[in-house]
Write an enzyme that holds these catalytic residues in place. Sequence first.
Site, PDB file in Angstrom:
ATOM      1  N   ASP A  66       0.867  -1.177   0.000  1.00 44.47           N
ATOM      2  CA  ASP A  66       0.000   0.000   0.000  1.00 44.47           C
ATOM      3  C   ASP A  66       0.908   1.231   0.000  1.00 44.47           C
ATOM      4  O   ASP A  66       1.548   1.529   1.013  1.00 44.47           O
ATOM      5  CB  ASP A  66      -0.906   0.023   1.233  1.00 44.47           C
ATOM      6  CG  ASP A  66      -1.988  -1.068   1.196  1.00 44.47           C
ATOM      7  OD1 ASP A  66      -1.713  -2.164   0.681  1.00 44.47           O
ATOM      8  OD2 ASP A  66      -3.094  -0.809   1.707  1.00 44.47           O
TER       9      ASP A  66
ATOM     10  N   LYS B  96     -10.260   0.285  -2.621  1.00 42.54           N
ATOM     11  CA  LYS B  96     -10.164   0.081  -1.176  1.00 42.54           C
ATOM     12  C   LYS B  96     -10.472   1.379  -0.439  1.00 42.54           C
ATOM     13  O   LYS B  96      -9.628   2.267  -0.354  1.00 42.54           O
ATOM     14  CB  LYS B  96      -8.768  -0.417  -0.787  1.00 42.54           C
ATOM     15  CG  LYS B  96      -8.598  -0.641   0.727  1.00 42.54           C
ATOM     16  CD  LYS B  96      -7.206  -1.153   1.057  1.00 42.54           C
ATOM     17  CE  LYS B  96      -6.974  -1.223   2.563  1.00 42.54           C
ATOM     18  NZ  LYS B  96      -5.613  -1.725   2.905  1.00 42.54           N
TER      19      LYS B  96
ATOM     20  N   LYS C 180      -6.936   3.383  -3.616  1.00 38.19           N
ATOM     21  CA  LYS C 180      -7.337   3.407  -2.208  1.00 38.19           C
ATOM     22  C   LYS C 180      -7.563   4.845  -1.772  1.00 38.19           C
ATOM     23  O   LYS C 180      -6.780   5.739  -2.121  1.00 38.19           O
ATOM     24  CB  LYS C 180      -6.242   2.742  -1.368  1.00 38.19           C
ATOM     25  CG  LYS C 180      -6.473   2.727   0.133  1.00 38.19           C
ATOM     26  CD  LYS C 180      -5.327   1.973   0.825  1.00 38.19           C
ATOM     27  CE  LYS C 180      -5.388   2.110   2.342  1.00 38.19           C
ATOM     28  NZ  LYS C 180      -4.261   1.416   3.014  1.00 38.19           N
TER      29      LYS C 180
END
Length: 319
Positions: free
Chosen positions: A156, A255, A219
Amino acid sequence: MPTNAPTAADALTDVTASDSSLRRFLHGLPGVDAVGLEARAAALGTRSIKTTAKAYAIDLAISMVDLTTLEGADTPGKVRALGAKAVRPDPTDRTAPATAAVCVYPDMVAAAKEAVAGSPVKVASVATAFPAGRAALPVKLADVRDAVAAGADEIDMVIDRGAFLGGHYLKVYDEIVAVKEASGAARLKVIFETGELSTYDNIRRASWLGMLAGADFIKTSTGKVAVNATPANTLLMLEAVRDFRAQTGVQVGVKPAGGIRTSKDAIKFLVLVNETAGEDWLDNHWFRFGASSLLNDLLMQRQKLATGRYSGPDYVTVD
């Protein structure tokens, strides 16, 4: 199943040929009707999900959780306990699904891998000088390589918001491409920190920029700022991945992270997924919740549906 994200660059090669062409493309995307976006997100949030459908949605949401601890006080023991919970969220009920992943800092990846060994639970690691991203590219890439070497299945990363807001889109693009390469076989989630991007138009541009650069997931947030995932910004990103696949044939995940704490919240987001991107995204390969406290509420609601009563506060662990 759709192809992997790197093919996207081949589909739109001219777009990323120069800073000016990338800027033209991103600023040529349709403007976002903020009022309409928020109204649609609010309307979808009123959908009522009952009984069997609710039970299915709760189990689906559990399977989509990236169970997360990103604190300075994290210890190997805490991470191992979190990993055990990810594998067996409810020790009293073997039918409860495992979570999608455990998300930790790079130095905790080895402990997380040990805890989830032999299970389908992935280990995700934040990297690239998370959460601010204020570091030189070689430092960011070293951060990524350390996490991958320790066994991370997913990375991430955070984008350079200063560069993005300054209009230096090719710099952000090149950095994502470099991180993607450093990630190797690990799937890459690109974090925009939507609360710092100021406008919905910027979120749409960041979504396309991330996907063009090879993101496997886009995300919303780090969970470290005041405004994190919201129904409206997640809806906008779901529209982006839907339109991106229609144009390129490449599917990218979404996400939302930060601020999603209850089963009711999670189910609203699943309705957004189904009604916007479609059933192909209703799977933890393509949709995740970045959360720490959400899992406990999902487990409490699951137990309520099974028994007709709420358990006491000691039914779930305090992470």
